[in-house]
Design an enzyme around this catalytic site. Sequence first.
Site, PDB file in Angstrom:
ATOM      1  N   HIS A 182     -24.547 -59.892 -32.068  1.00  0.00           N
ATOM      2  CA  HIS A 182     -23.201 -60.450 -32.293  1.00  0.00           C
ATOM      3  C   HIS A 182     -22.740 -61.245 -31.074  1.00  0.00           C
ATOM      4  O   HIS A 182     -22.096 -60.710 -30.166  1.00  0.00           O
ATOM      5  CB  HIS A 182     -22.213 -59.327 -32.611  1.00  0.00           C
ATOM      6  CG  HIS A 182     -20.899 -59.823 -33.126  1.00  0.00           C
ATOM      7  ND1 HIS A 182     -20.042 -59.046 -33.852  1.00  0.00           N
ATOM      8  CD2 HIS A 182     -20.295 -61.031 -33.028  1.00  0.00           C
ATOM      9  CE1 HIS A 182     -18.962 -59.753 -34.172  1.00  0.00           C
ATOM     10  NE2 HIS A 182     -19.096 -60.957 -33.667  1.00  0.00           N
ATOM     11  N   ASP A 217     -18.170 -64.508 -39.779  1.00  0.00           N
ATOM     12  CA  ASP A 217     -17.454 -63.784 -38.719  1.00  0.00           C
ATOM     13  C   ASP A 217     -16.445 -64.664 -37.989  1.00  0.00           C
ATOM     14  O   ASP A 217     -16.688 -65.828 -37.710  1.00  0.00           O
ATOM     15  CB  ASP A 217     -18.424 -63.190 -37.704  1.00  0.00           C
ATOM     16  CG  ASP A 217     -17.678 -62.391 -36.650  1.00  0.00           C
ATOM     17  OD1 ASP A 217     -16.846 -61.560 -37.031  1.00  0.00           O
ATOM     18  OD2 ASP A 217     -17.893 -62.637 -35.451  1.00  0.00           O
ATOM     19  N   HIS A 222     -17.225 -59.442 -41.402  1.00  0.00           N
ATOM     20  CA  HIS A 222     -16.050 -59.301 -40.532  1.00  0.00           C
ATOM     21  C   HIS A 222     -14.979 -58.739 -41.458  1.00  0.00           C
ATOM     22  O   HIS A 222     -14.412 -59.468 -42.269  1.00  0.00           O
ATOM     23  CB  HIS A 222     -15.657 -60.665 -39.949  1.00  0.00           C
ATOM     24  CG  HIS A 222     -14.292 -60.695 -39.317  1.00  0.00           C
ATOM     25  ND1 HIS A 222     -14.096 -60.903 -37.974  1.00  0.00           N
ATOM     26  CD2 HIS A 222     -13.054 -60.545 -39.849  1.00  0.00           C
ATOM     27  CE1 HIS A 222     -12.792 -60.890 -37.706  1.00  0.00           C
ATOM     28  NE2 HIS A 222     -12.134 -60.675 -38.831  1.00  0.00           N
ATOM     29  N   ASP A 226     -20.127 -58.750 -29.227  1.00  0.00           N
ATOM     30  CA  ASP A 226     -19.110 -59.686 -29.745  1.00  0.00           C
ATOM     31  C   ASP A 226     -18.663 -60.622 -28.617  1.00  0.00           C
ATOM     32  O   ASP A 226     -17.470 -60.894 -28.443  1.00  0.00           O
ATOM     33  CB  ASP A 226     -17.921 -58.950 -30.377  1.00  0.00           C
ATOM     34  CG  ASP A 226     -17.030 -59.891 -31.199  1.00  0.00           C
ATOM     35  OD1 ASP A 226     -17.347 -61.094 -31.305  1.00  0.00           O
ATOM     36  OD2 ASP A 226     -16.005 -59.419 -31.720  1.00  0.00           O
ATOM     37  N   HIS A 281     -13.938 -67.995 -23.929  1.00  0.00           N
ATOM     38  CA  HIS A 281     -12.896 -69.022 -24.034  1.00  0.00           C
ATOM     39  C   HIS A 281     -12.664 -69.591 -22.644  1.00  0.00           C
ATOM     40  O   HIS A 281     -13.031 -68.973 -21.641  1.00  0.00           O
ATOM     41  CB  HIS A 281     -11.589 -68.424 -24.564  1.00  0.00           C
ATOM     42  CG  HIS A 281     -11.682 -67.950 -25.982  1.00  0.00           C
ATOM     43  ND1 HIS A 281     -11.817 -68.800 -27.049  1.00  0.00           N
ATOM     44  CD2 HIS A 281     -11.677 -66.693 -26.505  1.00  0.00           C
ATOM     45  CE1 HIS A 281     -11.884 -68.105 -28.176  1.00  0.00           C
ATOM     46  NE2 HIS A 281     -11.810 -66.819 -27.874  1.00  0.00           N
ATOM     47  N   PHE A 330      -8.172 -65.034 -29.553  1.00  0.00           N
ATOM     48  CA  PHE A 330      -8.810 -63.717 -29.563  1.00  0.00           C
ATOM     49  C   PHE A 330     -10.209 -63.819 -28.963  1.00  0.00           C
ATOM     50  O   PHE A 330     -10.909 -64.802 -29.188  1.00  0.00           O
ATOM     51  CB  PHE A 330      -8.968 -63.216 -31.005  1.00  0.00           C
ATOM     52  CG  PHE A 330      -7.680 -62.864 -31.695  1.00  0.00           C
ATOM     53  CD1 PHE A 330      -7.051 -61.659 -31.428  1.00  0.00           C
ATOM     54  CD2 PHE A 330      -7.111 -63.724 -32.627  1.00  0.00           C
ATOM     55  CE1 PHE A 330      -5.870 -61.311 -32.086  1.00  0.00           C
ATOM     56  CE2 PHE A 330      -5.934 -63.389 -33.287  1.00  0.00           C
ATOM     57  CZ  PHE A 330      -5.313 -62.183 -33.014  1.00  0.00           C
TER      58      PHE A 330
HETATM   59 ZN   LIG Z   1     -15.434 -60.659 -36.172  1.00  0.00          ZN
END
Ligand SMILES: [Zn+2]
Length: 437
Positions: free
Chosen positions: A65, A157, A184, A311, A315, A329
């Site tokens: 991920h 996702d 997701h 995950d 950014h 997020f």
């Molecule tokens: Zn997700």
Amino acid sequence: MNRSARPLLLKGGTVVDPARGLFAKADVLLRDGVVAAVERGLALTTAEVIDCRGLFVVPGLVDMHVHLREPGLEDKETIVSGTRAAARGGFTSIACKANTGQFVDNEAAVEYVRAIAELRGLVNVFPIAALTAGLASEGLAPLHELREAGAVALSDDGHPVRRAGLLLNALKYARDVGFLVISHAEDTALSGEGVFSAGPWSTAAGLEPIHAEAEEVGTARDILVAARADVPLHVDHVSTARSVESVRDAKRRDFDVSAEATPHHFCLDQSMLESPFDPNTKVNPPIRGAADRKAVIAGLRDGTLEIIASDHAPHTEAEKSQPYQHAPFGIVGLETTLGLTLTHLVEPGHLSFGEAVEKLSTNPARRLGLAGRGTLFPGSAADVTVVDRTRRWTVDPKSFASKGVNTPFSGWKLVGRAACTIVGGRLVMADGELVEG
Ligand SMILES: [Zn+2]
């Protein structure tokens, strides 16, 4: 990636290969891009020797991920910077999600990611393509073409598939084409414009809440729809007690469901956040309460959650410097996942070291169907991570190879990290330093 011409001999380490039930002192010989032998007392005069005494030699870690952001959002991360971060974190293979700037929902985009990774990436990259065109939940992506192009799984996702009927059809097509679908799980009618876990903090700060039910309803729905279609499903970033319970219940019923936990959900709860409104803690699903974190750990312990994934969601600093409600997020994780797992799951005894290796390598490789990875069985790909379980270090985002420094773990003191990362028989990271060229 260039294949190393010279064999590598990893001498004197403890080899941990859960796929073979192996936990023993042994040497590992890597030659011609594959594991040539795992035995005691190996010698080869032409080999470059890596001294692994006191270290653990495990199958290369697999992160299923990861958000690489390219093509289209290269100011956040590129395939090059993301694979460098993976190498530093001990990951030899990463599977990247489709919500890039130009969506990976077509053959050309999958081929682009694979080509750039092959040419310039430091680790193996396996693209996960979009399930619906443009991740828009309106029509399916061209699944056959995506398969031909080399995508390894399908996921929207970043977004759920909004209509259950479309998800049901998509799952059936995906099964026919031979794809694993990754969910997701989120009911966006419940999460709405929420930015922060529902509770006293969100109320006090006047922030739009994200109710746990948004994830829990989504998890239950996706599992039930997959069971109806009789199709395997993987659930991303499980973060609440009731979501863990949904997965546990599905496994009891013999549904083919797998699920993952992220380090930020097993390491952090709201009461632990020094500055709860630091945008570097803003993530979806959000950091939950203490009971949810405990439930995620319990799920990891009893095997309900068989995979650990980062995950990794980089950014720019400018984006993450905005006020909390406007910041995007996501947090980065490739360079901290192994250390956080060893320090906060293995050290306290929630998992054995072998179980951690299973969740970081064996299980994700198996679930994605990556043949010859996630094990050191002779003939497997020469992807190896050498782990120093005693190395003490402090998380310093300034040292990251990732373009993203958006981590809530800055300054955390950890025990254990990757000492070497070897991909296809080539040393790409040694003692935190990348080996390039
Ligand atoms: Zn997700």
